[in-house]
Design a protein around this motif. Sequence first.
Motif, PDB file in Angstrom:
ATOM      1  N   PHE A  28       0.837  -1.196   0.000  1.00  0.00           N
ATOM      2  CA  PHE A  28       0.000   0.000   0.000  1.00  0.00           C
ATOM      3  C   PHE A  28       0.874   1.248   0.000  1.00  0.00           C
ATOM      4  O   PHE A  28       2.049   1.210   0.348  1.00  0.00           O
ATOM      5  CB  PHE A  28      -0.910   0.019   1.239  1.00  0.00           C
ATOM      6  N   GLY A  29       0.268   2.349  -0.370  1.00  0.00           N
ATOM      7  CA  GLY A  29       0.906   3.649  -0.275  1.00  0.00           C
ATOM      8  C   GLY A  29       0.028   4.576   0.541  1.00  0.00           C
ATOM      9  O   GLY A  29      -1.200   4.592   0.372  1.00  0.00           O
ATOM     10  N   ILE A  81       4.132   0.673   2.257  1.00  0.00           N
ATOM     11  CA  ILE A  81       3.718  -0.268   3.299  1.00  0.00           C
ATOM     12  C   ILE A  81       3.702  -1.679   2.731  1.00  0.00           C
ATOM     13  O   ILE A  81       3.178  -1.918   1.645  1.00  0.00           O
ATOM     14  CB  ILE A  81       2.313   0.086   3.827  1.00  0.00           C
ATOM     15  N   VAL A  82       4.282  -2.609   3.488  1.00  0.00           N
ATOM     16  CA  VAL A  82       4.244  -4.031   3.156  1.00  0.00           C
ATOM     17  C   VAL A  82       3.359  -4.730   4.183  1.00  0.00           C
ATOM     18  O   VAL A  82       3.526  -4.527   5.394  1.00  0.00           O
ATOM     19  CB  VAL A  82       5.663  -4.639   3.177  1.00  0.00           C
ATOM     20  N   LEU A 106      -9.210   4.901   4.233  1.00  0.00           N
ATOM     21  CA  LEU A 106      -8.272   5.967   4.598  1.00  0.00           C
ATOM     22  C   LEU A 106      -7.700   6.677   3.375  1.00  0.00           C
ATOM     23  O   LEU A 106      -6.802   7.512   3.501  1.00  0.00           O
ATOM     24  CB  LEU A 106      -7.126   5.382   5.434  1.00  0.00           C
ATOM     25  N   GLY A 107      -8.201   6.352   2.193  1.00  0.00           N
ATOM     26  CA  GLY A 107      -7.736   7.003   0.981  1.00  0.00           C
ATOM     27  C   GLY A 107      -6.350   6.575   0.549  1.00  0.00           C
ATOM     28  O   GLY A 107      -5.649   7.322  -0.157  1.00  0.00           O
ATOM     29  N   MET A 108      -5.931   5.376   0.938  1.00  0.00           N
ATOM     30  CA  MET A 108      -4.599   4.885   0.594  1.00  0.00           C
ATOM     31  C   MET A 108      -4.604   4.209  -0.776  1.00  0.00           C
ATOM     32  O   MET A 108      -5.642   3.794  -1.276  1.00  0.00           O
ATOM     33  CB  MET A 108      -4.116   3.902   1.670  1.00  0.00           C
ATOM     34  N   GLN A 109      -3.420   4.089  -1.352  1.00  0.00           N
ATOM     35  CA  GLN A 109      -3.259   3.372  -2.616  1.00  0.00           C
ATOM     36  C   GLN A 109      -3.103   1.879  -2.373  1.00  0.00           C
ATOM     37  O   GLN A 109      -2.368   1.469  -1.461  1.00  0.00           O
ATOM     38  CB  GLN A 109      -1.990   3.847  -3.321  1.00  0.00           C
TER      39      GLN A 109
END
Length: 259
Positions: A28-29, A81-82, A106-109
């Motif tokens: 994730f980003g 993020i892993v 949360l609006g993450m990639q």
Amino acid sequence: GSEGTLGFFTAARLQIHAVPERRELASFGAKDVATAVEFARKLLQEGIRPSVLRIYDPLETAFAVSSEPLKKGGFEGGCAIVAIFEGRAAIAGAEVGEARAVARSLGMQDLGPHLAEYWWAHRYHVSYKQQLILSHGRMLLDTFELAATWDKLDDVYKAVKAADAGLGLIMAHFSHFYNTGANIYFTLVAHAGVTGTPAEKYDRVWENMLAAAHGAGATLSHHHGSGTQKNEWLRRERGAWVEIFRRVKNAFDPENRFN
């Protein structure tokens, strides 16, 4: 936990587990550390238990995380993020699905599996890069890990990152998570400058980092133990508990034979 001061191990018993039926790898980003940490808190406090969860702050993402898998996932910047989930196929699949749902909220990639796959394949390689820096006589390189409860974690991160590192930088990643909080693993990379000794400069930066962490409410040791460099700061952190420890140690070990 007592750093060898109250005894030593004479035997150990291992607990073994079956090889997991499935391993789900996700990446994730997040736009910033606060969002990434909130993602981790939600996972842990909602009962989702990744076997691996690592958050790299923007600086460590830029310097230490391979760009190739980030590009494959379409990473737009911020924190990488892993997240890895293991176990029975149905459980691992459900947990990674829930993690993706939390990330979306949360609006993450969602970067797909690429970064996690790369991390899994290269997870033991990082230390070798440090030799190139340490081979230079006036370079400083060290790691510094601590822990804090969720309510203090962001303040601790910001305080240590803002510490005076001179001609250097402080990177950070988060690698251990609990219902109550998490650890932060800082990496210092700096040049000692042209005046004074590298050891003197190192000590000054180390003190700046410890003072910042202590002032923000961190506990100053997590999984590496304290060693001698943190002794004075741990006394400040623990206060009156140090005297209680001293009495216990003197009762168990009056000749001070242990560490």
